[in-house]
Scaffold this motif. Structure first.
Motif, PDB file in Angstrom:
ATOM      1  N   GLU A 145       0.504  -1.140   0.363  1.00 29.94           N
ATOM      2  CA  GLU A 145       0.242   0.081  -0.064  1.00 29.94           C
ATOM      3  C   GLU A 145       0.762   1.185   0.481  1.00 29.94           C
ATOM      4  N   GLY A 146       0.714   2.256  -0.859  1.00 27.64           N
ATOM      5  CA  GLY A 146       1.384   3.475  -1.069  1.00 27.64           C
ATOM      6  C   GLY A 146       0.575   4.275  -0.672  1.00 27.64           C
ATOM      7  N   LYS A 147       0.334   5.576  -0.989  1.00 24.30           N
ATOM      8  CA  LYS A 147      -0.161   6.655  -0.743  1.00 24.30           C
ATOM      9  C   LYS A 147      -1.758   6.296  -1.203  1.00 24.30           C
ATOM     10  N   ASN A 148      -1.957   6.710  -2.339  1.00 23.76           N
ATOM     11  CA  ASN A 148      -3.513   6.122  -2.877  1.00 23.76           C
ATOM     12  C   ASN A 148      -3.405   5.217  -3.718  1.00 23.76           C
ATOM     13  N   TRP A 149      -2.349   4.197  -4.050  1.00 29.61           N
ATOM     14  CA  TRP A 149      -2.177   3.435  -4.967  1.00 29.61           C
ATOM     15  C   TRP A 149      -1.976   1.792  -3.440  1.00 29.61           C
ATOM     16  N   GLY A 150      -2.775   1.010  -4.192  1.00 30.45           N
ATOM     17  CA  GLY A 150      -2.364  -0.449  -2.957  1.00 30.45           C
ATOM     18  C   GLY A 150      -2.687  -1.331  -4.382  1.00 30.45           C
ATOM     19  N   LEU A 151      -2.079  -2.939  -3.410  1.00 30.14           N
ATOM     20  CA  LEU A 151      -2.151  -4.238  -4.306  1.00 30.14           C
ATOM     21  C   LEU A 151      -2.572  -5.176  -3.781  1.00 30.14           C
ATOM     22  N   ASN A 152      -3.422  -5.919  -3.593  1.00 31.67           N
ATOM     23  CA  ASN A 152      -3.722  -7.243  -2.486  1.00 31.67           C
ATOM     24  C   ASN A 152      -3.795  -8.115  -3.681  1.00 31.67           C
ATOM     25  N   ILE A 153      -2.382  -9.120  -3.173  1.00 30.65           N
ATOM     26  CA  ILE A 153      -2.422 -10.511  -3.853  1.00 30.65           C
ATOM     27  C   ILE A 153      -2.760 -11.833  -2.663  1.00 30.65           C
ATOM     28  N   ALA A 154      -3.762 -12.621  -3.684  1.00 28.19           N
ATOM     29  CA  ALA A 154      -4.277 -13.474  -3.084  1.00 28.19           C
ATOM     30  C   ALA A 154      -4.057 -15.027  -3.443  1.00 28.19           C
ATOM     31  N   ILE A 155      -3.692 -15.942  -2.405  1.00 30.07           N
ATOM     32  CA  ILE A 155      -3.684 -17.097  -2.979  1.00 30.07           C
ATOM     33  C   ILE A 155      -5.060 -18.048  -2.557  1.00 30.07           C
ATOM     34  N   VAL A 156      -5.826 -18.057  -3.380  1.00 25.69           N
ATOM     35  CA  VAL A 156      -7.105 -18.626  -3.749  1.00 25.69           C
ATOM     36  C   VAL A 156      -6.809 -20.521  -3.559  1.00 25.69           C
ATOM     37  N   PRO A 157      -7.234 -21.381  -2.273  1.00 23.84           N
ATOM     38  CA  PRO A 157      -7.215 -22.837  -2.619  1.00 23.84           C
ATOM     39  C   PRO A 157      -8.126 -22.790  -3.588  1.00 23.84           C
ATOM     40  N   ASN A 158      -7.473 -23.933  -3.646  1.00 28.46           N
ATOM     41  CA  ASN A 158      -7.997 -25.408  -5.442  1.00 28.46           C
ATOM     42  C   ASN A 158      -9.111 -25.881  -4.633  1.00 28.46           C
ATOM     43  N   ILE A 159     -10.342 -26.361  -4.588  1.00 29.05           N
ATOM     44  CA  ILE A 159     -11.403 -26.881  -3.591  1.00 29.05           C
ATOM     45  C   ILE A 159     -12.270 -27.365  -4.645  1.00 29.05           C
ATOM     46  N   ARG A 160     -11.218 -28.820  -4.523  1.00 28.93           N
ATOM     47  CA  ARG A 160     -11.443 -29.902  -5.289  1.00 28.93           C
ATOM     48  C   ARG A 160     -13.413 -30.091  -5.886  1.00 28.93           C
ATOM     49  N   ASN A 161     -13.580 -29.991  -6.932  1.00 25.45           N
ATOM     50  CA  ASN A 161     -14.778 -30.027  -7.934  1.00 25.45           C
ATOM     51  C   ASN A 161     -15.956 -29.058  -7.172  1.00 25.45           C
ATOM     52  N   ARG A 162     -15.109 -27.807  -6.598  1.00 24.48           N
ATOM     53  CA  ARG A 162     -16.069 -26.726  -6.074  1.00 24.48           C
ATOM     54  C   ARG A 162     -15.299 -25.193  -6.591  1.00 24.48           C
ATOM     55  N   LEU A 163     -13.952 -25.385  -5.956  1.00 25.03           N
ATOM     56  CA  LEU A 163     -13.703 -24.289  -6.554  1.00 25.03           C
ATOM     57  C   LEU A 163     -12.173 -23.891  -7.525  1.00 25.03           C
ATOM     58  N   TYR A 164     -11.600 -23.694  -8.173  1.00 25.66           N
ATOM     59  CA  TYR A 164     -10.389 -23.310  -9.268  1.00 25.66           C
ATOM     60  C   TYR A 164      -9.383 -22.610  -8.492  1.00 25.66           C
ATOM     61  N   GLY A 165      -7.907 -23.063  -7.816  1.00 28.79           N
ATOM     62  CA  GLY A 165      -6.783 -21.888  -7.580  1.00 28.79           C
ATOM     63  C   GLY A 165      -6.760 -21.298  -7.790  1.00 28.79           C
ATOM     64  N   ALA A 166      -6.057 -20.389  -7.854  1.00 25.82           N
ATOM     65  CA  ALA A 166      -5.800 -18.766  -8.373  1.00 25.82           C
ATOM     66  C   ALA A 166      -4.383 -18.056  -7.941  1.00 25.82           C
ATOM     67  N   MET A 167      -4.111 -17.466  -8.632  1.00 33.87           N
ATOM     68  CA  MET A 167      -2.744 -16.169  -7.347  1.00 33.87           C
ATOM     69  C   MET A 167      -3.888 -15.951  -7.906  1.00 33.87           C
ATOM     70  N   SER A 168      -4.816 -14.237  -6.840  1.00 26.80           N
ATOM     71  CA  SER A 168      -5.426 -13.419  -7.595  1.00 26.80           C
ATOM     72  C   SER A 168      -4.728 -11.697  -7.453  1.00 26.80           C
ATOM     73  N   PHE A 169      -4.829 -11.202  -8.154  1.00 27.73           N
ATOM     74  CA  PHE A 169      -4.388  -9.670  -7.787  1.00 27.73           C
ATOM     75  C   PHE A 169      -4.904  -8.023  -7.683  1.00 27.73           C
ATOM     76  N   GLN A 170      -5.442  -7.648  -7.014  1.00 28.24           N
ATOM     77  CA  GLN A 170      -6.344  -6.523  -7.221  1.00 28.24           C
ATOM     78  C   GLN A 170      -5.816  -5.305  -6.755  1.00 28.24           C
ATOM     79  N   LEU A 171      -5.787  -4.597  -8.257  1.00 23.74           N
ATOM     80  CA  LEU A 171      -5.339  -3.259  -7.494  1.00 23.74           C
ATOM     81  C   LEU A 171      -6.354  -2.711  -6.372  1.00 23.74           C
TER      82      LEU A 171
END
Length: 153
Positions: A121-147
């Protein structure tokens, strides 16, 4: 409009009411970019939406929003960032919350989530980086980036 669509905002509203009214503290985002671990599933990496993150202090922030998920369905989320560690300006912790809109998870209904997260996080800009887990047959895992952007900081 269904209650399911309003739930993220109803959950976030009390926290905002008790937080200082300085909107310059809030982070706004336009969704996520998700780099999926299963590249052959035809998932949508671009997940446009609208979200808000409201810091309560240096460790805790409320968050809520909506976005088009990787299954190309509308999703909502509510949560609490808990970021107790910091190393060279990068915060580490997790977001604890709930999501909906994923057809293979609770038939598209709400389900709980615990997602490891880092934030720069800076003064006005930030970046969230998350590791979304893979949950078999329910949710596909990913590396997620949120500006994210903060007005008037």
């Amino acid at each position: 409009m269904r209650l399911r669509s309003l739930l993220p905002w109803l959950v976030l509203a009390p926290g905002l009411a008790f937080a200082q009214a300085d909107i310059g503290k809030a982070w706004f985002n336009a969704g996520f970019y998700s780099h999926h671990f299963d590249r052959d599933k035809g998932l949508a990496d671009g997940n446009p939406g609208l979200g808000i993150e409201w810091p309560l202090d240096e460790t805790y922030s409320l968050t809520a929003g909506l976005f088009r998920n990787s299954d190309r369905e509308r999703s909502h989320y509510v949560g609490l960032y808990v970021m107790p560690l910091e190393f060279h300006g990068v915060k580490f912790g997790a977001v604890v919350g709930a999501f909906d809109g994923y057809p293979r998870s609770n038939n598209g209904g709400w389900f709980p989530a615990l997602i490891p997260t880092a934030a720069i996080e800076g003064k006005n800009w930030g970046l969230n980086i998350a590791i979304v887990p893979n949950i078999r047959n329910r949710l596909y895992g990913a590396m997620s980036f949120q500006l994210k952007y903060r007005f008037g900081a």
